[in-house]
Design a protein around this motif. Structure first.
Motif, PDB file in Angstrom:
ATOM      1  N   ALA A 106       9.639  -0.965 -12.354  1.00 29.48           N
ATOM      2  CA  ALA A 106      10.775  -1.225 -13.248  1.00 29.48           C
ATOM      3  C   ALA A 106      11.227   0.055 -13.931  1.00 29.48           C
ATOM      4  CB  ALA A 106      10.397  -2.280 -14.279  1.00 29.48           C
ATOM      5  N   ASP A 107      10.276   0.868 -14.376  1.00 28.58           N
ATOM      6  CA  ASP A 107      10.630   2.113 -15.066  1.00 28.58           C
ATOM      7  C   ASP A 107      11.404   3.052 -14.147  1.00 28.58           C
ATOM      8  OD1 ASP A 107       9.401   1.213 -17.326  1.00 28.58           O
ATOM      9  OD2 ASP A 107       7.563   2.370 -17.057  1.00 28.58           O
ATOM     10  N   ILE A 108      10.938   3.171 -12.904  1.00 27.54           N
ATOM     11  CA  ILE A 108      11.611   4.065 -11.953  1.00 27.54           C
ATOM     12  C   ILE A 108      13.017   3.567 -11.647  1.00 27.54           C
ATOM     13  CG2 ILE A 108      11.588   4.914  -9.570  1.00 27.54           C
ATOM     14  CD1 ILE A 108       8.498   4.803  -9.763  1.00 27.54           C
ATOM     15  N   ALA A 109      13.140   2.280 -11.288  1.00 26.11           N
ATOM     16  CA  ALA A 109      14.440   1.727 -10.909  1.00 26.11           C
ATOM     17  C   ALA A 109      15.424   1.770 -12.072  1.00 26.11           C
ATOM     18  CB  ALA A 109      14.263   0.296 -10.412  1.00 26.11           C
ATOM     19  N   CYS A 110      14.980   1.406 -13.254  1.00 24.50           N
ATOM     20  CA  CYS A 110      15.878   1.371 -14.396  1.00 24.50           C
ATOM     21  C   CYS A 110      16.254   2.777 -14.863  1.00 24.50           C
ATOM     22  CB  CYS A 110      15.267   0.570 -15.540  1.00 24.50           C
ATOM     23  SG  CYS A 110      15.197  -1.212 -15.187  1.00 24.50           S
ATOM     24  N   LYS A 116       0.832  -1.204   0.000  1.00 26.04           N
ATOM     25  CA  LYS A 116       0.000   0.000   0.000  1.00 26.04           C
ATOM     26  C   LYS A 116       0.866   1.252   0.000  1.00 26.04           C
ATOM     27  CE  LYS A 116      -3.987  -2.060   2.365  1.00 26.04           C
ATOM     28  NZ  LYS A 116      -4.775  -2.069   3.628  1.00 26.04           N
ATOM     29  N   LYS A 117       1.905   1.238   0.836  1.00 28.42           N
ATOM     30  CA  LYS A 117       2.824   2.371   0.879  1.00 28.42           C
ATOM     31  C   LYS A 117       3.523   2.542  -0.464  1.00 28.42           C
ATOM     32  CE  LYS A 117       3.841   2.105   5.837  1.00 28.42           C
ATOM     33  NZ  LYS A 117       4.895   1.842   6.850  1.00 28.42           N
ATOM     34  N   LEU A 118       3.878   1.410  -1.076  1.00 33.30           N
ATOM     35  CA  LEU A 118       4.568   1.442  -2.353  1.00 33.30           C
ATOM     36  C   LEU A 118       3.671   2.055  -3.424  1.00 33.30           C
ATOM     37  CD1 LEU A 118       6.879   0.764  -4.194  1.00 33.30           C
ATOM     38  CD2 LEU A 118       6.022  -1.567  -4.357  1.00 33.30           C
ATOM     39  N   ALA A 119       2.384   1.695  -3.406  1.00 34.44           N
ATOM     40  CA  ALA A 119       1.457   2.271  -4.386  1.00 34.44           C
ATOM     41  C   ALA A 119       1.379   3.782  -4.238  1.00 34.44           C
ATOM     42  CB  ALA A 119       0.072   1.643  -4.219  1.00 34.44           C
ATOM     43  N   ARG A 120       1.290   4.254  -2.976  1.00 29.58           N
ATOM     44  CA  ARG A 120       1.240   5.705  -2.745  1.00 29.58           C
ATOM     45  C   ARG A 120       2.535   6.365  -3.194  1.00 29.58           C
ATOM     46  NH1 ARG A 120      -1.249   3.983   2.176  1.00 29.58           N
ATOM     47  NH2 ARG A 120       0.696   4.269   3.314  1.00 29.58           N
ATOM     48  N   MET A 121       3.653   5.705  -2.938  1.00 34.60           N
ATOM     49  CA  MET A 121       4.946   6.253  -3.314  1.00 34.60           C
ATOM     50  C   MET A 121       5.071   6.360  -4.826  1.00 34.60           C
ATOM     51  SD  MET A 121       8.652   4.532  -2.954  1.00 34.60           S
ATOM     52  CE  MET A 121       8.131   3.512  -4.326  1.00 34.60           C
ATOM     53  N   GLU A 161      26.192   4.313  -6.005  1.00 36.20           N
ATOM     54  CA  GLU A 161      25.337   5.490  -6.211  1.00 36.20           C
ATOM     55  C   GLU A 161      23.912   5.074  -6.553  1.00 36.20           C
ATOM     56  OE1 GLU A 161      25.054   9.362  -9.148  1.00 36.20           O
ATOM     57  OE2 GLU A 161      27.039   8.685  -8.477  1.00 36.20           O
ATOM     58  N   ILE A 162      23.769   4.041  -7.372  1.00 35.63           N
ATOM     59  CA  ILE A 162      22.423   3.543  -7.701  1.00 35.63           C
ATOM     60  C   ILE A 162      21.723   3.061  -6.431  1.00 35.63           C
ATOM     61  CG2 ILE A 162      21.132   1.735  -8.908  1.00 35.63           C
ATOM     62  CD1 ILE A 162      23.275   1.870 -11.108  1.00 35.63           C
ATOM     63  N   ALA A 163      22.456   2.283  -5.605  1.00 40.40           N
ATOM     64  CA  ALA A 163      21.868   1.769  -4.365  1.00 40.40           C
ATOM     65  C   ALA A 163      21.437   2.911  -3.454  1.00 40.40           C
ATOM     66  CB  ALA A 163      22.870   0.871  -3.653  1.00 40.40           C
ATOM     67  N   SER A 164      22.275   3.941  -3.356  1.00 40.04           N
ATOM     68  CA  SER A 164      21.956   5.089  -2.507  1.00 40.04           C
ATOM     69  C   SER A 164      20.715   5.811  -3.003  1.00 40.04           C
ATOM     70  CB  SER A 164      23.148   6.039  -2.466  1.00 40.04           C
ATOM     71  OG  SER A 164      22.843   7.201  -1.716  1.00 40.04           O
ATOM     72  N   MET A 165      20.630   6.004  -4.303  1.00 37.17           N
ATOM     73  CA  MET A 165      19.476   6.705  -4.873  1.00 37.17           C
ATOM     74  C   MET A 165      18.200   5.877  -4.748  1.00 37.17           C
ATOM     75  SD  MET A 165      21.065   8.588  -8.227  1.00 37.17           S
ATOM     76  CE  MET A 165      19.523   9.462  -8.519  1.00 37.17           C
ATOM     77  N   LEU A 166      18.311   4.565  -4.950  1.00 33.70           N
ATOM     78  CA  LEU A 166      17.131   3.701  -4.790  1.00 33.70           C
ATOM     79  C   LEU A 166      16.635   3.729  -3.342  1.00 33.70           C
ATOM     80  CD1 LEU A 166      18.157   0.596  -6.920  1.00 33.70           C
ATOM     81  CD2 LEU A 166      16.292   2.198  -7.422  1.00 33.70           C
ATOM     82  N   ALA A 167      17.582   3.666  -2.385  1.00 34.37           N
ATOM     83  CA  ALA A 167      17.197   3.689  -0.973  1.00 34.37           C
ATOM     84  C   ALA A 167      16.538   5.011  -0.605  1.00 34.37           C
ATOM     85  CB  ALA A 167      18.425   3.448  -0.098  1.00 34.37           C
ATOM     86  N   ARG A 168      17.013   6.094  -1.214  1.00 31.01           N
ATOM     87  CA  ARG A 168      16.491   7.419  -0.883  1.00 31.01           C
ATOM     88  C   ARG A 168      15.157   7.698  -1.583  1.00 31.01           C
ATOM     89  NH1 ARG A 168      20.829   9.747  -1.888  1.00 31.01           N
ATOM     90  NH2 ARG A 168      20.421  10.566  -3.974  1.00 31.01           N
ATOM     91  N   GLN A 169      15.053   7.330  -2.860  1.00 25.92           N
ATOM     92  CA  GLN A 169      13.879   7.683  -3.641  1.00 25.92           C
ATOM     93  C   GLN A 169      12.794   6.614  -3.622  1.00 25.92           C
ATOM     94  OE1 GLN A 169      14.617   9.295  -7.545  1.00 25.92           O
ATOM     95  NE2 GLN A 169      16.634  10.057  -6.980  1.00 25.92           N
ATOM     96  N   THR A 170      13.174   5.346  -3.412  1.00 23.54           N
ATOM     97  CA  THR A 170      12.194   4.256  -3.427  1.00 23.54           C
ATOM     98  C   THR A 170      12.428   3.316  -2.253  1.00 23.54           C
ATOM     99  OG1 THR A 170      13.608   2.923  -4.865  1.00 23.54           O
ATOM    100  CG2 THR A 170      12.016   4.352  -5.950  1.00 23.54           C
ATOM    101  N   PRO A 171      12.372   3.805  -1.002  1.00 23.76           N
ATOM    102  CA  PRO A 171      12.723   2.961   0.150  1.00 23.76           C
ATOM    103  C   PRO A 171      11.844   1.736   0.324  1.00 23.76           C
ATOM    104  CG  PRO A 171      11.646   4.992   0.854  1.00 23.76           C
ATOM    105  CD  PRO A 171      11.945   5.156  -0.601  1.00 23.76           C
ATOM    106  N   GLN A 172      10.579   1.789  -0.117  1.00 25.58           N
ATOM    107  CA  GLN A 172       9.677   0.664   0.094  1.00 25.58           C
ATOM    108  C   GLN A 172       9.926  -0.489  -0.871  1.00 25.58           C
ATOM    109  OE1 GLN A 172       7.722   0.329   2.613  1.00 25.58           O
ATOM    110  NE2 GLN A 172       8.159   2.358   3.421  1.00 25.58           N
ATOM    111  N   ILE A 173      10.669  -0.229  -1.952  1.00 26.83           N
ATOM    112  CA  ILE A 173      10.912  -1.288  -2.930  1.00 26.83           C
ATOM    113  C   ILE A 173      11.887  -2.333  -2.394  1.00 26.83           C
ATOM    114  CG2 ILE A 173      11.883  -1.769  -5.210  1.00 26.83           C
ATOM    115  CD1 ILE A 173      10.746   0.814  -6.196  1.00 26.83           C
ATOM    116  N   GLY A 174      12.917  -1.881  -1.692  1.00 27.51           N
ATOM    117  CA  GLY A 174      13.860  -2.816  -1.079  1.00 27.51           C
ATOM    118  C   GLY A 174      14.816  -3.471  -2.054  1.00 27.51           C
ATOM    119  N   LEU A 175      15.102  -2.823  -3.199  1.00 28.09           N
ATOM    120  CA  LEU A 175      16.049  -3.394  -4.149  1.00 28.09           C
ATOM    121  C   LEU A 175      17.480  -3.281  -3.632  1.00 28.09           C
ATOM    122  CD1 LEU A 175      14.748  -2.066  -7.589  1.00 28.09           C
ATOM    123  CD2 LEU A 175      14.802  -4.438  -6.841  1.00 28.09           C
TER     124      LEU A 175
END
Length: 428
Positions: free
Chosen positions: A70-74, A9-14, A121-135
């Motif tokens: 996928a679009d956001i992460a890639c 649910k949080k991920l959908a809102r994000m 840098e990718i990991a840092s940006m993913l953690a900051r911008q998409t924390p709920q994804i957990g990639l």
């Protein structure tokens, strides 16, 4: 599971927020075709891959919403790669989760450093911008022969490089798994007595790896090159500790003894949703009547970790024990944010305190005063010198463990009275 549903649910809102707030991507730089990297001079190519770990799991969980993730992460990965590579380098996306890189320089150390920097840098940006994804992000670098990989166009080159590097990574992961299996098989756990200052008694024990296991683990961790392997090792050790701690508590209670058992767990072991669920599966097996004797301590979070992430993990652990403790820097940052979730307390690593007893006392006194005002207990862990024990006593820290209290033991004992003979007879 409820936790996964809440996360989705949080991920959908994000995703909605990211779609609305993300600026349009900058103009893409010219991508040099991988096939152009081949020259008559060198029969080899320095290649690397960046892999987004966890994409398959997210695809299975999200269904139709998968494409947005996928679009956001890639996009994050591709824009980061473009910022780092030179005009002479090349890259290409392969599949849902992999980017293949080819470097003009034959210097492997250079390629390794650049690929690692991109991955971090990718990991840092993913953690900051998409924390709920957990990639998670992994990388591999190797020198490959053109004769083995150039079977056609750029797509064929990318596919062959990706497969070669994936096989290398799988072999490295298999070796790492074998080492972790051996570590768990031979590992030992000891129990450090915890002094309850106001009661003047040892009332609990901190479960910890014995010195031999800890040394063995640290030697291996010093050679770990990928964040994913590091987190896997930490996770294995934390699962080992909680399992051994429950068995020791069971033996103590069945022998009519009684003491609290503090179980530390590394923040990085639980920051990934899948790893956290594996750990919580172990916790769900804890007998209900044992839970009032258990405390969990979340430690090892990097400075600057958002309080919300610490709270998320603390809330996940809270149903399985009498309370949760979170390790903080000695300056007591984030106390206010953590107090609202009814933590039992906070801990401070004695190694982070000033070596000067007076300065350590001042630092601890500030922390104890601030924590007590919020109804939080303060645990000082690893007090291995009389000076630090004296500082903890003068500051009226609530709980202290370390060699200055007592050496770790093979088995926990029932609670017993103990008063330190330092601090010139100061009472508590």
């Amino acid at each position: 599971m409820a936790l996964v549903r809440t996360g989705l649910k949080k991920l959908a809102r994000m995703l909605l927020a990211l779609t609305a707030d993300t600026p349009p991507p900058r103009a893409a730089v010219r991508r040099r075709p991988l096939g152009e990297m081949r020259t008559a001079i060198s029969p080899t190519i320095m290649a690397g891959s960046i892999q987004l770990i966890g994409m398959a799991e997210i695809k299975q969980q999200l269904g139709a919403r998968w494409s947005a993730v996928a679009d956001i992460a890639c996009r994050i990965a591709e824009q980061t790669i473009q910022r780092h590579i030179s005009d002479e380098d090349a890259y290409q996306r392969h599949g849902d989760d992999t980017f293949v890189l080819c470097f003009a320089s034959p210097d492997k150390a250079h390629a390794e450093a650049k690929t690692k920097s991109i991955g971090e840098e990718i990991a840092s940006m993913l953690a900051r911008q998409t924390p709920q994804i957990g990639l998670q992000v992994d990388h591999t670098v190797a020198e490959l022969k053109w004769a083995d990989i150039d079977n056609g166009g750029a797509e064929s080159v990318a596919e062959t490089i990706a497969l070669e590097l994936r096989h290398m990574r799988e072999r490295a992961e298999a070796a790492a798994r074998a080492w972790r299996t051996e570590l768990v098989r031979t590992a030992g756990v000891r129990f450090a007595p915890i002094w309850h200052s106001s009661r003047g008694a040892v009332t609990g024990y901190r479960a910890m790896l014995n010195e031999q296991t800890g040394t063995h683990a640290m030697q291996r961790l010093a050679d770990v090159t990928t964040p994913e392997e590091l987190k896997s090792v930490l996770h294995e050790l934390d699962c080992l500790i909680v399992g051994r701690a429950i068995k020791a508590l069971d033996r103590l209670l069945n022998a009519d003894g009684m003491a609290q058992m503090l179980v530390p767990v590394n923040f990085n072991s639980l920051s990934n949703r899948a790893a956290r669920e594996k750990y919580l599966d172990l916790c769900r097996q804890i007998p209900e009547h044992y839970k009032r004797f258990l405390l969990f301590e979340v430690h090892g979070a990097a400075n600057g970790t958002p309080a919300a992430r610490l709270v998320e993990i603390a809330l996940a652990l809270r149903p399985y024990g009498r309370g949760v403790i979170v390790e903080l820097p000695s300056n007591g940052g984030q106390l206010q944010e953590l107090a609202v979730v009814r933590l039992l307390g906070v801990s401070v690593d004695a190694k982070s305190l000033p070596r000067n007893v007076r300065q350590a006392t001042t630092s601890l006194t500030r922390l104890v005063t601030a924590a007590s005002a919020l109804n939080l207990k303060v645990f000082v862990q690893g007090a291995d010198t009389v000076g630090i024990l004296e500082a903890a006593q003068k500051a009226r820290a609530h709980y202290v463990d370390g060699r200055a209290v007592a050496l770790p033991t093979a088995e926990p004992k029932t609670a017993y009275h103990w008063t330190p003979h330092c601090a010139n007879g100061l009472g508590t």
